[in-house]
Design a protein around this motif. Structure first.
Motif, PDB file in Angstrom:
ATOM      1  N   CYS A  96       0.849  -1.198   0.000  1.00  0.00           N
ATOM      2  CA  CYS A  96       0.000   0.000   0.000  1.00  0.00           C
ATOM      3  C   CYS A  96       0.877   1.238   0.000  1.00  0.00           C
ATOM      4  N   GLY A  97       0.670   2.133  -0.963  1.00  0.00           N
ATOM      5  CA  GLY A  97       1.484   3.337  -1.022  1.00  0.00           C
ATOM      6  C   GLY A  97       0.664   4.572  -1.345  1.00  0.00           C
ATOM      7  N   TYR A  98       1.076   5.693  -0.759  1.00  0.00           N
ATOM      8  CA  TYR A  98       0.406   6.976  -0.981  1.00  0.00           C
ATOM      9  C   TYR A  98       1.311   7.920  -1.763  1.00  0.00           C
ATOM     10  N   SER A  99       0.798   8.493  -2.854  1.00  0.00           N
ATOM     11  CA  SER A  99       1.488   9.511  -3.640  1.00  0.00           C
ATOM     12  C   SER A  99       2.890   9.027  -4.027  1.00  0.00           C
ATOM     13  N   MET A 100       3.956   9.659  -3.527  1.00  0.00           N
ATOM     14  CA  MET A 100       5.306   9.196  -3.846  1.00  0.00           C
ATOM     15  C   MET A 100       5.487   7.739  -3.441  1.00  0.00           C
ATOM     16  N   GLY A 101       4.968   7.368  -2.275  1.00  0.00           N
ATOM     17  CA  GLY A 101       5.033   5.981  -1.828  1.00  0.00           C
ATOM     18  C   GLY A 101       4.244   5.059  -2.743  1.00  0.00           C
ATOM     19  N   GLY A 102       3.189   5.588  -3.351  1.00  0.00           N
ATOM     20  CA  GLY A 102       2.416   4.823  -4.324  1.00  0.00           C
ATOM     21  C   GLY A 102       3.218   4.574  -5.588  1.00  0.00           C
ATOM     22  N   ARG A 103       4.001   5.578  -5.997  1.00  0.00           N
ATOM     23  CA  ARG A 103       4.861   5.396  -7.172  1.00  0.00           C
ATOM     24  C   ARG A 103       5.938   4.358  -6.895  1.00  0.00           C
ATOM     25  N   ALA A 104       6.473   4.391  -5.667  1.00  0.00           N
ATOM     26  CA  ALA A 104       7.469   3.392  -5.284  1.00  0.00           C
ATOM     27  C   ALA A 104       6.832   1.999  -5.252  1.00  0.00           C
ATOM     28  N   ALA A 105       5.615   1.918  -4.725  1.00  0.00           N
ATOM     29  CA  ALA A 105       4.902   0.640  -4.652  1.00  0.00           C
ATOM     30  C   ALA A 105       4.613   0.089  -6.042  1.00  0.00           C
ATOM     31  N   LEU A 106       4.142   0.951  -6.931  1.00  0.00           N
ATOM     32  CA  LEU A 106       3.840   0.519  -8.299  1.00  0.00           C
ATOM     33  C   LEU A 106       5.109   0.043  -9.003  1.00  0.00           C
ATOM     34  N   SER A 107       6.196   0.773  -8.796  1.00  0.00           N
ATOM     35  CA  SER A 107       7.472   0.384  -9.400  1.00  0.00           C
ATOM     36  C   SER A 107       7.890  -0.993  -8.912  1.00  0.00           C
ATOM     37  N   TYR A 108       7.734  -1.228  -7.608  1.00  0.00           N
ATOM     38  CA  TYR A 108       8.100  -2.534  -7.058  1.00  0.00           C
ATOM     39  C   TYR A 108       7.211  -3.637  -7.640  1.00  0.00           C
ATOM     40  N   CYS A 109       5.924  -3.360  -7.726  1.00  0.00           N
ATOM     41  CA  CYS A 109       4.980  -4.353  -8.251  1.00  0.00           C
ATOM     42  C   CYS A 109       5.333  -4.788  -9.671  1.00  0.00           C
ATOM     43  N   LEU A 110       5.798  -3.852 -10.469  1.00  0.00           N
ATOM     44  CA  LEU A 110       6.130  -4.174 -11.852  1.00  0.00           C
ATOM     45  C   LEU A 110       7.449  -4.935 -11.966  1.00  0.00           C
ATOM     46  N   HIS A 111       8.331  -4.761 -10.988  1.00  0.00           N
ATOM     47  CA  HIS A 111       9.594  -5.493 -10.993  1.00  0.00           C
ATOM     48  C   HIS A 111       9.452  -6.876 -10.351  1.00  0.00           C
ATOM     49  N   TYR A 112       8.545  -7.000  -9.369  1.00  0.00           N
ATOM     50  CA  TYR A 112       8.381  -8.260  -8.647  1.00  0.00           C
ATOM     51  C   TYR A 112       6.901  -8.641  -8.523  1.00  0.00           C
ATOM     52  N   PRO A 113       6.201  -8.762  -9.634  1.00  0.00           N
ATOM     53  CA  PRO A 113       4.755  -9.069  -9.576  1.00  0.00           C
ATOM     54  C   PRO A 113       4.455 -10.415  -8.931  1.00  0.00           C
ATOM     55  N   GLN A 114       5.398 -11.343  -9.003  1.00  0.00           N
ATOM     56  CA  GLN A 114       5.186 -12.682  -8.441  1.00  0.00           C
ATOM     57  C   GLN A 114       5.116 -12.662  -6.919  1.00  0.00           C
ATOM     58  N   LYS A 115       5.562 -11.573  -6.298  1.00  0.00           N
ATOM     59  CA  LYS A 115       5.552 -11.484  -4.840  1.00  0.00           C
ATOM     60  C   LYS A 115       4.306 -10.768  -4.300  1.00  0.00           C
ATOM     61  N   ILE A 116       3.521 -10.200  -5.189  1.00  0.00           N
ATOM     62  CA  ILE A 116       2.414  -9.355  -4.769  1.00  0.00           C
ATOM     63  C   ILE A 116       1.085 -10.115  -4.746  1.00  0.00           C
ATOM     64  N   ILE A 117       0.417 -10.081  -3.602  1.00  0.00           N
ATOM     65  CA  ILE A 117      -0.919 -10.662  -3.469  1.00  0.00           C
ATOM     66  C   ILE A 117      -1.961  -9.659  -3.948  1.00  0.00           C
ATOM     67  N   ALA A 118      -1.777  -8.404  -3.571  1.00  0.00           N
ATOM     68  CA  ALA A 118      -2.683  -7.316  -3.961  1.00  0.00           C
ATOM     69  C   ALA A 118      -1.972  -5.997  -3.668  1.00  0.00           C
ATOM     70  N   SER A 119      -2.481  -4.912  -4.254  1.00  0.00           N
ATOM     71  CA  SER A 119      -1.879  -3.604  -4.018  1.00  0.00           C
ATOM     72  C   SER A 119      -2.944  -2.539  -3.833  1.00  0.00           C
ATOM     73  N   ILE A 120      -2.579  -1.514  -3.050  1.00  0.00           N
ATOM     74  CA  ILE A 120      -3.448  -0.363  -2.818  1.00  0.00           C
ATOM     75  C   ILE A 120      -2.665   0.890  -3.179  1.00  0.00           C
ATOM     76  N   PHE A 121      -3.162   1.627  -4.162  1.00  0.00           N
ATOM     77  CA  PHE A 121      -2.487   2.847  -4.605  1.00  0.00           C
ATOM     78  C   PHE A 121      -3.378   4.046  -4.303  1.00  0.00           C
ATOM     79  N   GLU A 122      -2.913   4.889  -3.388  1.00  0.00           N
ATOM     80  CA  GLU A 122      -3.666   6.089  -3.021  1.00  0.00           C
ATOM     81  C   GLU A 122      -3.040   7.306  -3.692  1.00  0.00           C
ATOM     82  N   SER A 123      -3.848   8.020  -4.491  1.00  0.00           N
ATOM     83  CA  SER A 123      -3.388   9.242  -5.164  1.00  0.00           C
ATOM     84  C   SER A 123      -2.052   8.993  -5.856  1.00  0.00           C
ATOM     85  N   THR A 124      -2.048   8.007  -6.738  1.00  0.00           N
ATOM     86  CA  THR A 124      -0.816   7.550  -7.394  1.00  0.00           C
ATOM     87  C   THR A 124      -0.922   7.697  -8.907  1.00  0.00           C
ATOM     88  N   THR A 125       0.202   7.958  -9.544  1.00  0.00           N
ATOM     89  CA  THR A 125       0.250   8.034 -10.993  1.00  0.00           C
ATOM     90  C   THR A 125       1.148   6.941 -11.546  1.00  0.00           C
TER      91      THR A 125
END
Length: 282
Positions: A96-125
């Motif tokens: 779960c990431g907010y704004s800048m943290g959401g961008r970091a979370a999304l970046s991680y998800c795309l590099h390691y999708p096999q590790k992610i059960i679900a994601s929450i992006f708050e105010s993220t681009t």
């Protein structure tokens, strides 16, 4: 708890005494000028089968702020997060990431999708596509970094919090206390973060987010028209996403409307689609 990554000490909020391996970890990542403590409000609200962890990202809170700007790039932050997860022996997680943290979370998800059960992006681009706009954003953020170094933290935070994006936060009774807590950040940390992980320097993921198959919750405030529009577009591209909008709320939903944010998250965690996906991972 402290974890060292390349000699950089990261501060982790984690309740080690109540940790159980069978619980699902939910990792919370704060926004720019924020800290791990921003997420404490939700820790005791999560169902018993989940285990909350919050991280002070590099340059923030009680985590180190090294001089070398190479530690603040998108790839570096993804690597830092992955090292932390491996150190904690976390192999599957909800992020779960907010704004800048959401961008970091999304970046991680795309590099390691096999590790992610679900994601929450708050105010993220998912990034900036137009090369001209990307360059303009980089220049703008570099100027902001220079402003921090020249004028100091308190002056910058006062300026930053006057951004129209955060206008609605001024109505919060604890606004002055929230702002003063941001004064504790370091000049080096915030300026290097702007120069290393600017939205302009972050890769554009718009043509990649359709690869993510796990459930995604997008959260925005109705008064934040820019990010509500961005999330609507992200929902169209993501395979398994829902978008929740908090009424009469701005950019930071979890700060302005914590009860609403908690409801959105709990409803999402109870969603059958997410549970089915988790079973598939097992």
């Amino acid at each position: 708890m402290k974890i060292k990554v390349d000699q950089i000490e990261f501060n982790i909020l984690i309740d080690e005494k109540n940790y159980k391996e069978e619980k699902t970890p939910i990792i919370f990542l704060h926004g720019f000028t924020g800290c791990a403590e921003d997420w404490l409000f939700i820790f005791d609200k999560l169902p018993s089968e989940y285990y909350p962890i919050a991280i002070d990202l590099i340059g923030h809170g009680l985590t180190d702020s090294p001089d070398d700007p190479n530690y603040y790039t998108c790839r570096a932050i993804v690597n830092q997060l992955n090292y932390i997860f491996e150190s904690l022996k976390i192999h599957k997680l909800i992020l779960c990431g907010y704004s800048m943290g959401g961008r970091a979370a999304l970046s991680y998800c795309l590099h390691y999708p096999q590790k992610i059960i679900a994601s929450i992006f708050e105010s993220t681009t998912a990034g900036i596509e137009d090369i001209t706009i990307k360059k303009e954003r980089v220049i703008s953020d570099f100027l902001l970094a220079e402003k921090i170094r020249e004028e100091g933290i308190e002056s910058f935070i006062d300026y930053w919090m006057n951004n129209p994006l955060f206008k609605t936060q001024k109505e919060i009774p604890e606004y002055e206390l929230i702002k003063k807590k941001k004064y504790k950040n370091s000049v080096i940390g915030l300026s290097n973060l702007l120069m290393g992980f600017s939205t302009g320097l972050m890769p554009s993921y718009w043509d990649k987010i359709n690869q993510l198959e796990f459930p995604v919750l997008l959260i925005t405030g109705s008064l934040d028209e820019k990010y509500t529009s961005i999330s609507k577009r992200m929902k169209e591209k993501l395979k398994n996403a829902e978008h929740k909008i908090a009424e009469s709320c701005g950019h930071n939903v979890h700060l302005e409307k914590p009860d609403v944010f908690i409801k959105f998250v709990l409803d999402f965690l109870n969603n059958k689609k997410r549970k089915q996906y988790e079973l598939q991972l097992d």
